[in-house]
Design a protein around this motif. Sequence first.
Motif, PDB file in Angstrom:
ATOM      1  N   UNK A   6       0.812  -1.220   0.000  1.00  0.00           N
ATOM      2  CA  UNK A   6       0.000   0.000   0.000  1.00  0.00           C
ATOM      3  C   UNK A   6       0.839   1.261   0.000  1.00  0.00           C
ATOM      4  N   UNK A   7       1.930   1.275   0.761  1.00  0.00           N
ATOM      5  CA  UNK A   7       2.782   2.466   0.834  1.00  0.00           C
ATOM      6  C   UNK A   7       3.472   2.756  -0.501  1.00  0.00           C
ATOM      7  N   UNK A   8       3.564   1.759  -1.355  1.00  0.00           N
ATOM      8  CA  UNK A   8       4.189   1.936  -2.662  1.00  0.00           C
ATOM      9  C   UNK A   8       3.161   2.123  -3.772  1.00  0.00           C
ATOM     10  N   UNK A   9       1.881   2.069  -3.415  1.00  0.00           N
ATOM     11  CA  UNK A   9       0.816   2.276  -4.398  1.00  0.00           C
ATOM     12  C   UNK A   9       0.729   1.166  -5.432  1.00  0.00           C
ATOM     13  N   UNK A  10       1.107  -0.042  -5.043  1.00  0.00           N
ATOM     14  CA  UNK A  10       1.075  -1.165  -5.978  1.00  0.00           C
ATOM     15  C   UNK A  10      -0.216  -1.959  -5.829  1.00  0.00           C
ATOM     16  N   UNK A  11      -0.765  -2.383  -6.941  1.00  0.00           N
ATOM     17  CA  UNK A  11      -1.919  -3.278  -6.909  1.00  0.00           C
ATOM     18  C   UNK A  11      -1.429  -4.695  -6.644  1.00  0.00           C
ATOM     19  N   UNK A  12      -2.343  -5.573  -6.270  1.00  0.00           N
ATOM     20  CA  UNK A  12      -1.995  -6.981  -6.113  1.00  0.00           C
ATOM     21  C   UNK A  12      -1.403  -7.534  -7.403  1.00  0.00           C
TER      22      UNK A  12
END
Length: 177
Positions: A17-23
């Motif tokens: 989440x802190x890196x803004x990545x999706x699953x």
Amino acid sequence: MDGIRKVVAGNLTRLRGSRGLTLSRLAELAGISKGTLSALEQGNGNPTIVTLWALADALAVSFGALVEGADTSVPDINEGVHVRLLAREDGPPRLESYLLTLEAGAVREAVGHGLRVDERVIVLQGQVRAGELGATRMLAAGVEWTFDGARPHLYATGDGPATLLVMMRYAVAEARA
């Protein structure tokens, strides 16, 4: 195993989440299935050393960032190999210490860690063959050796078990998007 599942689930969800990545994007970067990643984030998967290293590399964090807070060791996909985080310092440089236990006949092969890392090994008990592939050494209790952990390497025991203190010194790296 439930304790490690909960710790990994929380750390993985927070870091992703802190890196803004999706699953989907993190699964792609790590080379694992989206279903495996989803199960790990829900605390239902079976985190192994190999899977957690792939995720750590994809997130550009240390292995310890994913297992910090766990009160147990993480199993490898190979039987008889376990690793437990002992201490972690974010630095710089980032430093981590692990207790690595290998049963008789166990082998732990690593593709190499995506971050530049010096891996220092002190054999506490037993004997182990360790180091970069093609340049391993047989190490006995009391022996200390450092090698490049960013390159493919292994730890392998013979007829008896071994216990090692593994200290890692990471270079600083940025997360991938």
